[in-house]
Design a protein around this motif. Sequence first.
Motif, PDB file in Angstrom:
ATOM      1  N   ALA A 174       0.815  -1.222   0.000  1.00  0.00           N
ATOM      2  CA  ALA A 174       0.000   0.000   0.000  1.00  0.00           C
ATOM      3  C   ALA A 174       0.841   1.262   0.000  1.00  0.00           C
ATOM      4  CB  ALA A 174      -0.921   0.004   1.214  1.00  0.00           C
ATOM      5  N   TYR A 175       2.067   1.203   0.502  1.00  0.00           N
ATOM      6  CA  TYR A 175       2.912   2.390   0.666  1.00  0.00           C
ATOM      7  C   TYR A 175       2.142   3.499   1.377  1.00  0.00           C
ATOM      8  CZ  TYR A 175       6.071  -0.021  -2.490  1.00  0.00           C
ATOM      9  OH  TYR A 175       6.908  -0.960  -3.064  1.00  0.00           O
ATOM     10  N   ALA A 176       1.464   3.096   2.461  1.00  0.00           N
ATOM     11  CA  ALA A 176       0.585   4.014   3.192  1.00  0.00           C
ATOM     12  C   ALA A 176       1.387   5.001   4.029  1.00  0.00           C
ATOM     13  CB  ALA A 176      -0.345   3.208   4.107  1.00  0.00           C
ATOM     14  N   PRO A 177       0.791   6.161   4.325  1.00  0.00           N
ATOM     15  CA  PRO A 177       1.456   7.120   5.206  1.00  0.00           C
ATOM     16  C   PRO A 177       1.694   6.506   6.586  1.00  0.00           C
ATOM     17  CG  PRO A 177      -0.442   8.116   4.114  1.00  0.00           C
ATOM     18  CD  PRO A 177      -0.507   6.648   3.843  1.00  0.00           C
ATOM     19  N   ALA A 178       2.664   7.031   7.281  1.00  0.00           N
ATOM     20  CA  ALA A 178       2.998   6.515   8.607  1.00  0.00           C
ATOM     21  C   ALA A 178       1.820   6.659   9.557  1.00  0.00           C
ATOM     22  CB  ALA A 178       4.208   7.255   9.170  1.00  0.00           C
ATOM     23  N   ALA A 179       1.609   5.630  10.384  1.00  0.00           N
ATOM     24  CA  ALA A 179       0.530   5.627  11.368  1.00  0.00           C
ATOM     25  C   ALA A 179       1.103   5.770  12.774  1.00  0.00           C
ATOM     26  CB  ALA A 179      -0.255   4.315  11.264  1.00  0.00           C
ATOM     27  N   GLN A 180       0.276   6.268  13.677  1.00  0.00           N
ATOM     28  CA  GLN A 180       0.554   6.326  15.112  1.00  0.00           C
ATOM     29  C   GLN A 180       1.671   7.305  15.490  1.00  0.00           C
ATOM     30  OE1 GLN A 180       1.114   2.312  16.597  1.00  0.00           O
ATOM     31  NE2 GLN A 180      -0.551   1.523  15.342  1.00  0.00           N
ATOM     32  N   THR A 283       5.854   3.421  23.011  1.00  0.00           N
ATOM     33  CA  THR A 283       6.249   2.695  21.805  1.00  0.00           C
ATOM     34  C   THR A 283       6.467   3.648  20.639  1.00  0.00           C
ATOM     35  OG1 THR A 283       5.049   0.721  22.489  1.00  0.00           O
ATOM     36  CG2 THR A 283       5.524   0.934  20.139  1.00  0.00           C
ATOM     37  N   SER A 284       5.508   4.530  20.415  1.00  0.00           N
ATOM     38  CA  SER A 284       5.650   5.466  19.300  1.00  0.00           C
ATOM     39  C   SER A 284       6.789   6.447  19.542  1.00  0.00           C
ATOM     40  CB  SER A 284       4.336   6.215  19.075  1.00  0.00           C
ATOM     41  OG  SER A 284       3.373   5.346  18.516  1.00  0.00           O
ATOM     42  N   ASP A 285       7.034   6.776  20.811  1.00  0.00           N
ATOM     43  CA  ASP A 285       8.183   7.637  21.099  1.00  0.00           C
ATOM     44  C   ASP A 285       9.474   6.989  20.607  1.00  0.00           C
ATOM     45  OD1 ASP A 285       9.655   9.843  22.712  1.00  0.00           O
ATOM     46  OD2 ASP A 285      10.513   7.957  23.414  1.00  0.00           O
ATOM     47  N   SER A 286       9.696   5.730  20.944  1.00  0.00           N
ATOM     48  CA  SER A 286      10.918   5.058  20.500  1.00  0.00           C
ATOM     49  C   SER A 286      10.911   4.808  18.997  1.00  0.00           C
ATOM     50  CB  SER A 286      11.105   3.733  21.251  1.00  0.00           C
ATOM     51  OG  SER A 286      11.563   3.941  22.564  1.00  0.00           O
ATOM     52  N   LYS A 287       9.767   4.408  18.456  1.00  0.00           N
ATOM     53  CA  LYS A 287       9.700   4.160  17.010  1.00  0.00           C
ATOM     54  C   LYS A 287      10.143   5.382  16.214  1.00  0.00           C
ATOM     55  CE  LYS A 287       6.057   0.634  16.358  1.00  0.00           C
ATOM     56  NZ  LYS A 287       6.739  -0.259  15.411  1.00  0.00           N
ATOM     57  N   TYR A 288       9.590   6.533  16.553  1.00  0.00           N
ATOM     58  CA  TYR A 288       9.853   7.722  15.740  1.00  0.00           C
ATOM     59  C   TYR A 288      11.096   8.482  16.191  1.00  0.00           C
ATOM     60  CZ  TYR A 288       5.645   6.755  13.169  1.00  0.00           C
ATOM     61  OH  TYR A 288       4.711   6.164  12.357  1.00  0.00           O
ATOM     62  N   ALA A 289      11.673   8.088  17.326  1.00  0.00           N
ATOM     63  CA  ALA A 289      12.985   8.614  17.686  1.00  0.00           C
ATOM     64  C   ALA A 289      14.061   8.005  16.800  1.00  0.00           C
ATOM     65  CB  ALA A 289      13.281   8.323  19.153  1.00  0.00           C
ATOM     66  N   TYR A 290      13.893   6.710  16.441  1.00  0.00           N
ATOM     67  CA  TYR A 290      14.928   6.002  15.668  1.00  0.00           C
ATOM     68  C   TYR A 290      14.562   5.799  14.205  1.00  0.00           C
ATOM     69  CZ  TYR A 290      16.839   5.229  20.279  1.00  0.00           C
ATOM     70  OH  TYR A 290      17.361   5.422  21.536  1.00  0.00           O
ATOM     71  N   GLU A 291      13.284   5.778  13.857  1.00  0.00           N
ATOM     72  CA  GLU A 291      12.832   5.725  12.460  1.00  0.00           C
ATOM     73  C   GLU A 291      13.498   4.573  11.685  1.00  0.00           C
ATOM     74  OE1 GLU A 291      11.897  10.275  11.292  1.00  0.00           O
ATOM     75  OE2 GLU A 291      14.000   9.877  11.713  1.00  0.00           O
ATOM     76  N   TYR A 322      11.408  -0.495  14.953  1.00  0.00           N
ATOM     77  CA  TYR A 322      11.978  -0.628  16.293  1.00  0.00           C
ATOM     78  C   TYR A 322      11.339   0.341  17.274  1.00  0.00           C
ATOM     79  CZ  TYR A 322      15.735  -0.720  19.845  1.00  0.00           C
ATOM     80  OH  TYR A 322      16.462  -0.830  21.012  1.00  0.00           O
ATOM     81  N   PRO A 323      10.649  -0.159  18.322  1.00  0.00           N
ATOM     82  CA  PRO A 323      10.408  -1.560  18.661  1.00  0.00           C
ATOM     83  C   PRO A 323       9.091  -2.061  18.072  1.00  0.00           C
ATOM     84  CG  PRO A 323       9.627  -0.204  20.450  1.00  0.00           C
ATOM     85  CD  PRO A 323      10.185   0.738  19.420  1.00  0.00           C
TER      86      PRO A 323
END
Length: 412
Positions: A174-180, A283-291, A322-323
Amino acid sequence: MSPLRTRPALVALGATALLTASVAVPQAAAADRTTALTWYDATAETIAAVGAPTQIANSRTWAISWLAAARATRSVPAGVERGPYQAAALAAAVHRALVTLAPSRAGQLDATYKETLDTIPDGPAEERGVAAGERQADLVLASREGDGLDPASVNAPYPVRPAAPGVWQPTPPAYAPAAQYGNRLAKPFVLATQSQFRLGPPPALDSARYAADLAEVRAYGAVDSTARSAHQTETATFWLGSSLALYTEPLSVALSRTDQGIAGQAQLVALFHVALVDTQIATSDSKYAYERWRPVTAIRTGSIDPDPDWTPLHDTPAHPDYPSGHNTYSGAAEAVLSALVGPRTAPFDLTSPTAPGVTRTYTTWKRLSDENVDARVFSGIHTRSADEAGITLGKNVARYVLRNAGRTLASR
């Protein structure tokens, strides 16, 4: 069904305050147990019928409703009977919160509420319990206004960085926009900040650990894998759906078996979902801190033997590797259940909406976590490092919530 151990694990976490409202009732009365289970089912049915499109918004509904119930049932005024008071308080709190958050279900909820109150003797205990439940629901609802957990805020636009090694990019098909992305900006229930338990960085792209992670996903997570067994494929499919949906039955099992009375039941559900809201924020804090890019991107475009045609068993969700969010959820759930009802239980069966006809049997909460770790690798959508880090993050958040349970559960 036999009750589970409660106090030793709880004491080990420094959360003895949790038991102060319920130790006087070592075995819940049948009517009290029925009240909690009735409203647990009513909450689950409400969310299944009219829930939000984002998991964390539905976790918020659970947390608000049952935090109000936990606060309302935690202490009983002098001169009124404990059982009727707590049953009325729990029903009133959950009913008030749910009809506010899901007004289209008011008819069904009102009918369940009437049935509950009809089982409680009229008098001061019922009247004061209802008043306490409604008051606590109103207070929790007011405290969570504008908390950033509505679907629009949760899926706030995320500016994708230019493609580069290791950097997350939208994934096929889908190449969808980033969620959460917006989760990391939301107001936690207990955490001091969204980044309080931010993980350390993922394995470096040139590390042996990352090479092993990617090789494992490439071999076991491909749609046409010859390494993955039929049982491993079943594991991936069994744990594919929403964690909120998949853990509704295990929490119900724990709720039905706890021996801590109606206040303890309310606390169990409240702390479970409060911890899970805060875990999803972290979770989203770590996900989008490291991308960190997903395996499909790394395998198709990376410098180590790229394979532009490699396809995972299951479609990759639209957010960084991650994560793993499934595993942060599982780690937090395991920590709360192990602390409040003990790490082991009599066998219980679990089914999955994404694996029709499959039934699995469990006796420990950790087994659910272990399968979640494997499942995301076998699905081809996460590295094992991301899965294991998710378990760690979820447990860290949940343990913090439990250590601060007394403050969280205190009546307002």
